[in-house]
Scaffold this motif. Structure first.
Motif, PDB file in Angstrom:
ATOM      1  N   PRO A   1      12.749   7.355  -1.343  1.00  0.00           N
ATOM      2  CA  PRO A   1      11.943   6.659  -0.328  1.00  0.00           C
ATOM      3  C   PRO A   1      11.396   5.310  -0.783  1.00  0.00           C
ATOM      4  CG  PRO A   1      11.380   8.985  -0.406  1.00  0.00           C
ATOM      5  CD  PRO A   1      12.256   8.722  -1.581  1.00  0.00           C
ATOM      6  N   SER A   2      10.863   5.237  -2.003  1.00  0.00           N
ATOM      7  CA  SER A   2      10.290   3.975  -2.471  1.00  0.00           C
ATOM      8  C   SER A   2      11.377   2.928  -2.702  1.00  0.00           C
ATOM      9  CB  SER A   2       9.488   4.198  -3.751  1.00  0.00           C
ATOM     10  OG  SER A   2      10.291   4.766  -4.761  1.00  0.00           O
ATOM     11  N   VAL A   3      12.528   3.332  -3.230  1.00  0.00           N
ATOM     12  CA  VAL A   3      13.628   2.389  -3.450  1.00  0.00           C
ATOM     13  C   VAL A   3      14.158   1.860  -2.122  1.00  0.00           C
ATOM     14  CG1 VAL A   3      15.981   2.135  -4.320  1.00  0.00           C
ATOM     15  CG2 VAL A   3      14.291   3.403  -5.656  1.00  0.00           C
TER      16      VAL A   3
ATOM     17  N   LYS B   1       0.824  -1.203   0.000  1.00  0.00           N
ATOM     18  CA  LYS B   1       0.000   0.000   0.000  1.00  0.00           C
ATOM     19  C   LYS B   1       0.862   1.259   0.000  1.00  0.00           C
ATOM     20  CE  LYS B   1      -4.408  -1.427   2.118  1.00  0.00           C
ATOM     21  NZ  LYS B   1      -5.327  -0.702   1.217  1.00  0.00           N
ATOM     22  N   PHE B   2       1.941   1.243   0.773  1.00  0.00           N
ATOM     23  CA  PHE B   2       2.829   2.401   0.804  1.00  0.00           C
ATOM     24  C   PHE B   2       3.410   2.681  -0.578  1.00  0.00           C
ATOM     25  CE2 PHE B   2       7.239   3.878   0.936  1.00  0.00           C
ATOM     26  CZ  PHE B   2       7.070   5.112   1.530  1.00  0.00           C
ATOM     27  N   LEU B   3       3.921   1.638  -1.230  1.00  0.00           N
ATOM     28  CA  LEU B   3       4.508   1.824  -2.555  1.00  0.00           C
ATOM     29  C   LEU B   3       3.463   2.310  -3.556  1.00  0.00           C
ATOM     30  CD1 LEU B   3       6.794  -1.349  -2.719  1.00  0.00           C
ATOM     31  CD2 LEU B   3       7.497   1.018  -2.314  1.00  0.00           C
ATOM     32  N   GLU B   4       2.258   1.779  -3.454  1.00  0.00           N
ATOM     33  CA  GLU B   4       1.191   2.201  -4.372  1.00  0.00           C
ATOM     34  C   GLU B   4       0.798   3.652  -4.143  1.00  0.00           C
ATOM     35  OE1 GLU B   4      -3.535   1.266  -5.268  1.00  0.00           O
ATOM     36  OE2 GLU B   4      -2.345  -0.166  -4.124  1.00  0.00           O
ATOM     37  N   LEU B   5       0.624   4.038  -2.884  1.00  0.00           N
ATOM     38  CA  LEU B   5       0.221   5.405  -2.579  1.00  0.00           C
ATOM     39  C   LEU B   5       1.327   6.399  -2.908  1.00  0.00           C
ATOM     40  CD1 LEU B   5      -1.533   4.740   0.855  1.00  0.00           C
ATOM     41  CD2 LEU B   5      -2.673   5.528  -1.235  1.00  0.00           C
ATOM     42  N   TYR B   6       2.567   6.047  -2.577  1.00  0.00           N
ATOM     43  CA  TYR B   6       3.671   6.968  -2.819  1.00  0.00           C
ATOM     44  C   TYR B   6       3.872   7.207  -4.315  1.00  0.00           C
ATOM     45  CZ  TYR B   6       8.252   9.162  -2.519  1.00  0.00           C
ATOM     46  OH  TYR B   6       9.293  10.048  -2.626  1.00  0.00           O
ATOM     47  N   ASN B   7       3.689   6.168  -5.113  1.00  0.00           N
ATOM     48  CA  ASN B   7       3.888   6.278  -6.553  1.00  0.00           C
ATOM     49  C   ASN B   7       2.615   6.662  -7.297  1.00  0.00           C
ATOM     50  OD1 ASN B   7       6.674   5.495  -6.521  1.00  0.00           O
ATOM     51  ND2 ASN B   7       6.031   3.385  -6.204  1.00  0.00           N
TER      52      ASN B   7
END
Length: 278
Positions: free
Chosen positions: A255-257, A202-208
């Protein structure tokens, strides 16, 4: 047979190495481009910089208002993650551990939603958000992404919860525990691997997420990181300050990486375990 297997393994290793290089090379290329001057960049895009220009990152932070975008992203991603993860956990528990009429029908509707492209709901969602005066609002985006349940996350977390022994709940109920206490003190701790996996996804989806903030946000001071860098890229036709843009891109990607690097083991183990148990 062993020699043939070794040859096949070598071929697969070469394929994986080539695939890894295809991913890492653009990142490395952007990294050393971000440390050049614009003159060096336009002279030769493959040449290494004569002097490493680390100040390009400070310039990108100020020029592209990265600090404001970071705060907006933290608010949007953080609040959306907390609310949506809570709702997903509750929904997964209700649909996998509680028997009630209509449960199979709800699961059927959820499964049906997997075949519907998300773009079909784009116009109705925008009209609804506009009528509720939630456009150009980070809080509106939080509401939209928090209450829009994802069937993938629900099925993934439901696979964890469904595998837990029923006797745990029955024993707790016999001891006088309430449904609320059973969920918090038994189900949630035992389902933590699945919850962590869903939280990372969810974090990766929301951040991107780019499309939602791009459509609903019109005020530049409310841009998230993804939309902010898109806006910065659109200004390059006037300034052509590409090295600063590359520095901003790396700041946005970091952040995502880093999240994936730190939690890659949890992602792989959690997703595999959820697939087996589900």
């Amino acid at each position: 047979m062993s020699e043939r297997r070794t040859a096949v393994d070598l071929i697969w290793w070469l394929i994986l190495i080539g695939f890894s290089i295809s991913i890492l090379f653009p990142l490395i290329w952007i990294l050393y481009q971000s440390l050049k001057t614009n003159r060096e960049f336009f002279q030769d895009v493959w040449q290494l910089p004569e002097v490493w220009k680390w100040l390009n990152y400070a310039k990108a932070w100020d020029k592209f208002h990265v600090g404001t975008a970071v705060l907006n992203t933290v608010y949007y991603v953080g609040l959306s993650l907390i609310i949506s993860l809570t709702l997903t956990s509750l929904n997964a528990y209700a649909l996998t551990r509680i028997q009630f009429k209509g449960r199979k029908l709800i699961w059927g509707v959820i499964m049906l939603s997997l075949f519907l492209p998300g773009l079909t709901a784009l116009i109705p969602q925008y009209v609804l958000m506009r009528e509720l005066n939630l456009t150009n609002s980070l809080t509106g985006l939080v509401i939209l992404d928090s209450f829009g349940e994802s069937a993938f996350y629900l099925l993934l977390l439901g696979g964890f919860m469904q595998s837990l022994p029923k006797e745990l709940e029955e024993g707790a109920f016999m001891d006088g525990a309430s449904l609320y206490r059973v969920f918090l003190q038994i189900i949630v701790p035992l389902s933590m691997p699945g919850i962590v996996t869903v939280a990372i996804f969810k974090f990766l989806e929301l951040y991107n997420n780019f499309l939602g903030p791009f459509i609903y946000l019109s005020d530049q001071s409310k841009y998230t990181m993804a939309v902010n860098m898109y806006h910065a890229n659109s200004t390059m036709q006037y300034s052509a300050d590409w090295v600063t843009l590359f520095a901003g891109v790396l700041i946005t990607m970091a952040p995502s990486v880093l999240c994936y690097i730190w939690f890659q083991r949890s992602i792989m183990e959690g997703a595999t375990l959820g697939a087996v148990k589900g």
